[in-house]
Scaffold this motif. Structure first.
Motif, PDB file in Angstrom:
ATOM      1  N   GLU A 109      -3.489  -6.763  -6.339  1.00 36.81           N
ATOM      2  CA  GLU A 109      -3.815  -5.683  -5.414  1.00 36.81           C
ATOM      3  C   GLU A 109      -2.874  -5.774  -4.216  1.00 36.81           C
ATOM      4  N   ALA A 110      -2.219  -4.656  -3.900  1.00 32.17           N
ATOM      5  CA  ALA A 110      -1.279  -4.615  -2.784  1.00 32.17           C
ATOM      6  C   ALA A 110      -2.033  -4.605  -1.463  1.00 32.17           C
ATOM      7  N   GLU A 111      -1.409  -5.186  -0.461  1.00 27.42           N
ATOM      8  CA  GLU A 111      -2.007  -5.239   0.865  1.00 27.42           C
ATOM      9  C   GLU A 111      -0.968  -4.852   1.902  1.00 27.42           C
ATOM     10  N   GLY A 112      -1.440  -4.476   3.072  1.00 30.29           N
ATOM     11  CA  GLY A 112      -0.536  -4.214   4.180  1.00 30.29           C
ATOM     12  C   GLY A 112      -0.332  -2.744   4.453  1.00 30.29           C
ATOM     13  N   GLU A 113       0.465  -2.479   5.467  1.00 29.24           N
ATOM     14  CA  GLU A 113       0.699  -1.108   5.912  1.00 29.24           C
ATOM     15  C   GLU A 113       1.490  -0.285   4.905  1.00 29.24           C
ATOM     16  N   ASP A 114       2.316  -0.930   4.102  1.00 30.51           N
ATOM     17  CA  ASP A 114       3.125  -0.189   3.144  1.00 30.51           C
ATOM     18  C   ASP A 114       2.285   0.570   2.134  1.00 30.51           C
ATOM     19  N   THR A 115       1.070   0.106   1.852  1.00 30.11           N
ATOM     20  CA  THR A 115       0.224   0.789   0.876  1.00 30.11           C
ATOM     21  C   THR A 115      -0.232   2.154   1.368  1.00 30.11           C
TER      22      THR A 115
END
Length: 75
Positions: A52-58
């Motif tokens: 699962e991707a995390e952070g502002e880029d998502t």
């Protein structure tokens, strides 16, 4: 003849449900090895993983989805 092989990493980020993400992962696996029942080893060693991707880029992917689907994020 020299072997110019090196390790490569293909990163794919997507905005999807967990079920959709797992299906995409399975499709990629079938592209890499269309005959999963063959005797090892594969001609090209490979592996896949799903995180699962995390952070502002998502947020960019979610915004892209909302624009392309008229603001409905329910799928």
């Amino acid at each position: 003849m020299a072997d110019d092989r090196t390790r490569w990493d293909l990163h794919v980020e997507m905005y999807a449900t967990e079920e959709q993400a797992r299906e995409i992962k399975e499709q990629v696996q079938r592209l890499l090895c269309p005959d999963p029942g063959h005797r090892p080893p594969c001609a090209i060693p490979w592996s896949t993983s799903l995180h699962e991707a995390e952070g502002e880029d998502t947020a960019d992917l979610e915004q892209q989805y909302l624009i392309e689907h008229g603001g409905d994020s329910r799928g």
